[in-house]
Design an enzyme around this catalytic site. Structure first.
Site, mmCIF file in Angstrom:
data_model
loop_
_atom_site.group_PDB
_atom_site.id
_atom_site.type_symbol
_atom_site.label_atom_id
_atom_site.label_comp_id
_atom_site.label_asym_id
_atom_site.label_seq_id
_atom_site.Cartn_x
_atom_site.Cartn_y
_atom_site.Cartn_z
ATOM 1 N N TYR A 22 0.834 -1.218 0.000
ATOM 2 C CA TYR A 22 0.000 0.000 0.000
ATOM 3 C C TYR A 22 0.866 1.264 0.000
ATOM 4 C CZ TYR A 22 -3.791 3.197 0.898
ATOM 5 O OH TYR A 22 -4.692 4.222 0.774
ATOM 6 N N PHE A 28 -6.816 21.601 -25.080
ATOM 7 C CA PHE A 28 -7.182 20.195 -25.124
ATOM 8 C C PHE A 28 -8.375 20.017 -24.183
ATOM 9 C CE2 PHE A 28 -7.262 15.740 -24.020
ATOM 10 C CZ PHE A 28 -7.431 15.233 -25.288
ATOM 11 N N THR A 29 -9.263 19.109 -24.550
ATOM 12 C CA THR A 29 -10.567 18.979 -23.871
ATOM 13 C C THR A 29 -10.449 18.880 -22.342
ATOM 14 O OG1 THR A 29 -10.424 16.618 -24.356
ATOM 15 C CG2 THR A 29 -11.733 17.973 -25.865
ATOM 16 N N ASP A 80 2.527 19.859 -21.263
ATOM 17 C CA ASP A 80 1.712 18.654 -21.436
ATOM 18 C C ASP A 80 2.588 17.723 -22.268
ATOM 19 O OD1 ASP A 80 0.106 16.601 -22.270
ATOM 20 O OD2 ASP A 80 -1.675 17.847 -22.508
ATOM 21 N N LYS A 127 -0.113 7.197 -23.507
ATOM 22 C CA LYS A 127 0.316 7.445 -24.898
ATOM 23 C C LYS A 127 1.791 7.034 -25.030
ATOM 24 C CE LYS A 127 -3.524 10.162 -24.691
ATOM 25 N NZ LYS A 127 -4.317 10.313 -23.457
ATOM 26 N N ARG A 148 -13.166 15.478 -33.809
ATOM 27 C CA ARG A 148 -12.417 16.504 -33.098
ATOM 28 C C ARG A 148 -12.781 17.832 -33.735
ATOM 29 N NH1 ARG A 148 -10.018 14.440 -28.315
ATOM 30 N NH2 ARG A 148 -12.227 14.759 -28.106
ATOM 31 N N PHE A 208 -18.565 15.244 -25.952
ATOM 32 C CA PHE A 208 -18.263 14.325 -27.051
ATOM 33 C C PHE A 208 -18.252 12.864 -26.611
ATOM 34 C CE2 PHE A 208 -13.932 13.602 -25.619
ATOM 35 C CZ PHE A 208 -13.674 14.754 -24.876
#
Ligand code: PM9
Length: 471
Positions: free
Chosen positions: A72, A124-125, A215, A258, A382, A449
């Site tokens: 943990y 970006f969303t 980012d 990614k 998009r 979306f």
């Protein structure tokens, strides 16, 4: 004659995929409210919805997962993960999160106060949603070329320094907690930022005492483009380029789903101890202990191993070339796509593809649905739907780019799959006049979306029937 470049890996395990009939796909897309996010994956033949968490892991990553320490607190998996992030990205501290938006949540809560302005190189969303949730306002400072799908600039993700200076002059440096620079820029078409631009942006922000945050979701792809396109970097390993890129930032948010070649995970990394302290305080509330942040020990081990695989020069060259292999086939057939071809996806320009469909009739969503019906290929809108509504006026934001993203998962599909996709897109382009718009019949309040539902416009039902009748 060009010597072909094949995948720099062999297949050791396979996952069967199901072929469907056109009738099955027509039913499936109607059941999904014409939203590709709502399709069942078992009904999809080639899944280009996203490159997020859809990567194929290597034998070494699976082996590393078996070494996961599921304690943990203080798990050795965390320390291996921390060492890999420090080594490759170069930041002093790291806090794991369940995925990228977990890190966005933390940094937005720590640094943004109501009334703050956060300049960035295109929205970006999830990033903007978290900024707005804290009472901040995003301001776009990307160069104009990024909003033009035909502009040929090699670094369309660059920050426009004049726009950034103008925002600083207008709102004052004290109201800008940080500038968020994405490398590459997803919604611009996976477009990179040059090293020179990072350097210049850093210098400007340093003068004003403003933090520069990254980012870093697809930073390795950005590093590859710098190696290819920017003077002085051709002979350098991607690993070194990535390290230099990160050296201009105070910290980063990261969706490990990614670049890092895993199926889940993210992190917030930084140099500043006080931000680390705040992140540790918040992470226990929202994610988990600072040494696991919502991840299993095995997930952190898979990331640690993936971080070293992602900077392999042969791997990243093949990844970007596969995206280009698909894009070039479409360009050769005259299909309108975002140029230059980006790092993770080929983006169809739905405005030029379907000039007869008004933006308020969701041309990109309609095109994504038509592509699925034609071939079982799943893609993502998009455009106006992803862009959402202005929180002040409630009006639809109308982005210049109205795109369908064909996103290539890492190490998953062969070039032959790309041929199938290219064939289907070309077929639709030849019959584009038969594709018509949609009407939104359910709209959720945020990030619409993901779950919005649509119906074909009644006026266009006849044309759609004709399209559905196409072989
Ligand atoms: N990107 C993508 O498909 C997955 C969700 S679609 C909203 O492109 C950037 C540049 C991303 C990104 C996710 C996130 C959030 C942050 N920045 O999905 O929370 O492309 O891990 O990352 C998606 P998470």
């Amino acid at each position: 004659m060009t010597r072909p470049v094949a995948e720099p890996y062999k297949i050791k395990s396979i996952e069967p995929i199901r072929m469907t009939t056109r009738a099955e796909r027509e039913r499936a897309i109607a059941d999904a409210g014409y939203n590709t996010f709502l399709l069942k994956s078992e009904d999809v033949y080639i899944d280009l919805l996203t490159d997020s968490g859809t990567n194929a892991m290597s034998d070494r990553q699976w082996a590393a997962m078996m070494m996961g320490d599921e304690a943990y607190a203080g798990a050795s998996s965390f320390y291996r993960f921390e060492a890999a992030v420090r080594d490759v990205y170069g930041f002093k501290h790291v806090v794991p999160t369940h995925q990228g938006r977990g890190a966005e949540h933390l940094i937005s809560r720590i640094l943004i106060k109501p009334g703050h302005v956060i300049p960035g190189n295109m929205y970006f969303t999830t990033t903007r949603a978290h900024q707005e949730m804290q009472g901040g306002t995003f301001v776009d400072v990307i160069i104009d070329e990024a909003h033009d799908s035909t502009a040929q600039h090699p670094f369309k993700g660059n920050v426009d320094l004049d726009k950034l200076r103008a925002v600083i002059d207008r709102v004052g440096a004290e109201n800008i907690p940080y500038v968020n620079v994405a490398v590459t820029v997803n919604l611009a078409g996976g477009q990179p930022v040059s090293m020179q631009n990072l350097r210049e942006t850093r210098a400007l922000l340093q003068k004003h005492g403003i933090r520069m945050w990254c980012d870093a979701t697809r930073a390795v792809e950005n590093a590859f483009f710098i190696k290819e396109r920017e003077a002085g970097y051709a002979g350098k390993p991607v690993r070194e380029i990535l390290h230099e890129m990160m050296s201009y930032f105070d910290g980063c948010t990261m969706s490990a789903k990614k670049d890092c070649l895993v199926n889940i995970g993210g992190f917030l990394a930084m140099n500043d101890e006080s931000i680390l302290q705040s992140a540790r305080e918040l992470v226990v509330l929202f994610e988990g202990m600072p040494t696991y942040g919502g991840l299993a020990g095995r997930d952190m081990d898979a990331i640690a191993q993936g971080i070293y695989e992602m900077i392999d020069d042969d791997y990243i060259a093949h990844r970007v070339h596969q995206v280009r292999y698909l894009g070039q086939q479409l360009l050769d057939a005259g299909v309108p796509i975002v140029e230059p071809i980006g790092g993770h996806a080929v983006f169809l320009d739905a405005r030029r593809f379907l000039p007869h469909v008004d933006q308020e009739q969701f041309p990109a969503q309609a095109l994504a649905a038509a592509l699925y019906v034609d071939s079982g290929v799943r893609s993502m809108e998009r455009g106006i739907i992803s862009s959402g509504r202005d929180p002040q006026t409630g009006e639809n934001r109308k982005p210049k780019l109205e795109l369908v993203r064909l996103t290539i998962p890492r190490r998953v599909y062969s070039d032959r799959h790309m041929d199938v996709v290219a064939y289907s897109v070309k077929h639709l382009f030849e019959n584009r006049d038969r594709i018509s718009g949609l009407k939104m019949v359910y709209e959720p309040p945020t990030l619409r979306f993901f779950t919005a539902r649509f119906e074909p416009l009644p006026a266009s039902a006849k044309k759609q029937e004709k399209e559905l009748a196409l072989v």
